[in-house]
Write a protein that holds these residues in place. Structure first.
Motif, short mmCIF file in Angstrom:
data_model
loop_
_atom_site.label_atom_id
_atom_site.label_comp_id
_atom_site.label_asym_id
_atom_site.label_seq_id
_atom_site.Cartn_x
_atom_site.Cartn_y
_atom_site.Cartn_z
N GLN A 281 -6.55 7.41 -3.60
CA GLN A 281 -6.69 7.45 -2.57
C GLN A 281 -7.41 6.35 -1.37
N ALA A 282 -8.65 6.78 -2.26
CA ALA A 282 -9.99 5.22 -1.86
C ALA A 282 -9.34 4.15 -1.86
N TRP A 283 -8.37 3.20 -3.27
CA TRP A 283 -7.88 2.69 -3.43
C TRP A 283 -6.62 2.06 -2.38
N SER A 284 -5.64 3.48 -1.88
CA SER A 284 -5.39 2.93 -1.23
C SER A 284 -5.55 2.08 0.78
N LYS A 285 -6.89 3.06 0.87
CA LYS A 285 -7.40 2.88 2.33
C LYS A 285 -7.93 1.23 1.68
N VAL A 286 -8.81 0.87 0.72
CA VAL A 286 -9.32 -0.49 0.99
C VAL A 286 -7.75 -1.54 0.74
N ALA A 287 -7.32 -1.36 0.12
CA ALA A 287 -5.31 -2.19 0.10
C ALA A 287 -5.48 -1.79 1.33
N ARG A 288 -4.86 -1.41 2.09
CA ARG A 288 -4.26 -1.18 3.48
C ARG A 288 -5.52 -2.12 4.89
N ALA A 289 -6.26 -1.75 3.83
CA ALA A 289 -7.40 -2.28 5.03
C ALA A 289 -7.55 -4.33 4.67
N LYS A 290 -7.68 -4.19 3.47
CA LYS A 290 -7.70 -5.88 2.92
C LYS A 290 -6.33 -6.45 3.84
N THR A 291 -5.64 -6.28 3.19
CA THR A 291 -3.97 -6.41 3.16
C THR A 291 -3.13 -7.06 4.82
N GLY A 292 -3.77 -5.34 5.02
CA GLY A 292 -2.73 -5.30 6.22
C GLY A 292 -1.98 -4.30 6.13
N ARG A 293 -1.13 -3.98 5.07
CA ARG A 293 0.17 -3.49 5.04
C ARG A 293 -0.47 -1.31 5.98
N LYS A 294 0.12 -1.48 5.69
CA LYS A 294 0.58 0.06 6.94
C LYS A 294 0.97 0.99 5.59
N CYS A 295 1.49 0.63 4.26
CA CYS A 295 1.75 2.02 3.74
C CYS A 295 1.76 0.85 2.34
N ILE A 296 1.76 1.35 0.37
CA ILE A 296 1.60 0.77 -0.54
C ILE A 296 2.33 2.04 -1.74
N TRP A 297 3.27 0.86 -2.75
CA TRP A 297 3.50 1.94 -2.95
C TRP A 297 2.40 2.29 -4.65
N LEU A 298 2.65 3.75 -5.18
CA LEU A 298 1.44 4.34 -6.46
C LEU A 298 3.18 4.07 -7.65
N LEU A 299 2.29 3.64 -8.73
CA LEU A 299 3.27 3.37 -9.55
C LEU A 299 1.57 3.99 -10.21
N GLY A 300 2.00 4.79 -11.94
CA GLY A 300 1.11 5.87 -12.41
C GLY A 300 2.38 5.92 -14.05
N HIS A 301 1.45 5.07 -15.26
CA HIS A 301 2.11 5.00 -16.65
C HIS A 301 1.77 6.06 -17.28
N SER A 302 2.45 6.66 -17.51
CA SER A 302 1.98 8.10 -18.38
C SER A 302 0.90 8.61 -17.81
#
Length: 317
Positions: free
Chosen positions: A117-138
């Motif tokens: 969730q912390a990464w989602s906030k940072v990624a959206r703030a840094k890149t201007g995206r409204k949402c991000i996709w999560l890819l969880g391996h294993s």
């Protein structure tokens, strides 16, 4: 529906995009910063956050226990070539994120989900995206499912080689599948039964080969992990979901993927023929040959993995 043909068709996708320069990012952790690497070839394209699997697995997908060649880095580069951005991360307490917590062995699934969730906030703030996709391996798939219970800022989730049953059930199956485990199988199953019930087992009482797996410092982690049921979690997810599973994965089975699909009928299930747990193509069902691919840094991952992810997050690809 199992999209085998769709995955194959995507292998002949549009021309590759020029590789973007990697950008180092940080996000706030409990006690210090979390660290990750952003590849962003197109600020208008989807952004995929890659959540690592179990143990000391780094942002590139390498693990000192025997995984080399950077499968996550390869996946990120393959997605960048398709115009899709990725952010791959180090887990709290490890590698670039070692300052985030004092003891990485004290991590919990909920804690990892908080970091997502912390990464989602940072990624959206840094890149201007409204949402991000999560890819969880294993094990990262379980983290993605827990994080997706709070869907704000998330576009959807991709479960790659993710367990669909409680971890205790999967671990029992893994141990039984290897004939070399026969001499230690009974105490191993006894330890799993205890941990599943929330009870610790002194590691010193176990056979020597089992002591690293069930080390005293790891037992809280195992107890927490075994308390989650992926099928129940995915049933509550309202976001788009892609379930990706290799047919030659010797750690997570096609049955796990099918269990997830049954629990969430709206999800898309795609099987990747001949692909193993570290995303590499394997030519036969020989177990030793499969395991040998883990540490072979020269081997590329299957192009079908990036093709399937790209087709889901960016249908026009």
């Amino acid at each position: 529906m199992i999209r085998l043909l769709a995955v194959a068709a995507l292998l002949a996708a549009s021309p590759a995009v020029a590789a973007p320069p990697p950008v180092e990012l940080t996000a706030p952790g409990p006690q210090g910063s979390l660290a990750g690497t952003l590849l962003d070839p197109d600020p208008t394209a989807p952004l995929v956050l890659i959540i690592p699997g179990s143990g000391p697995t780094d942002r590139d997908g390498n693990n000192p226990a025997g995984v080399a060649g950077g499968p996550y880095r390869q996946l990120a580069e393959a997605l960048a070539a398709k115009g899709i951005a990725t952010l791959r991360i180090d887990k709290r307490g490890l590698f670039g994120s070692r300052a985030a917590v004092a003891d990485p062995n004290a991590a919990t699934t909920a804690g990892y989900a908080d970091d997502v969730q912390a990464w989602s906030k940072v990624a959206r703030a840094k890149t201007g995206r409204k949402c991000i996709w999560l890819l969880g391996h294993s094990e990262g798939g379980l983290v993605a499912l827990v994080a997706a219970q709070r869907p704000e800022g998330l576009c959807g989730i991709i479960l790659l080689s993710a367990v669909g049953r409680p971890m205790a059930t999967v671990l029992r199956e893994q141990l039984k599948a290897n004939p070399f485990n026969a001499p230690i199988l009974a105490p191993a199953l006894g330890a799993i039964d205890a941990l599943e019930a929330g009870k610790r087992v002194p590691a010193a009482t176990l056979p020597a080969p089992l002591q690293p797996l069930f080390a005293d410092k790891l037992q809280g982690y195992w107890i927490d992990l075994m308390a989650h049921d992926p099928a129940k979690l995915i049933a509550n997810v309202k976001l788009p979901v892609l379930i990706l599973q290799g047919t030659r994965d010797i750690q997570v089975s096609v049955a796990d993927a099918e269990t997830l699909k049954v629990a969430q009928p709206r999800a898309t299930l795609a099987l990747l023929p001949g692909v193993n747990h570290v995303l590499r193509p394997v030519a036969s069902d020989d177990r030793m040959a499969n395991v040998a691919t883990y540490a072979d840094a020269s081997l590329p991952i299957s192009p079908a993995v990036a093709a399937a992810v790209a087709g889901f997050v960016k249908p026009s690809t």
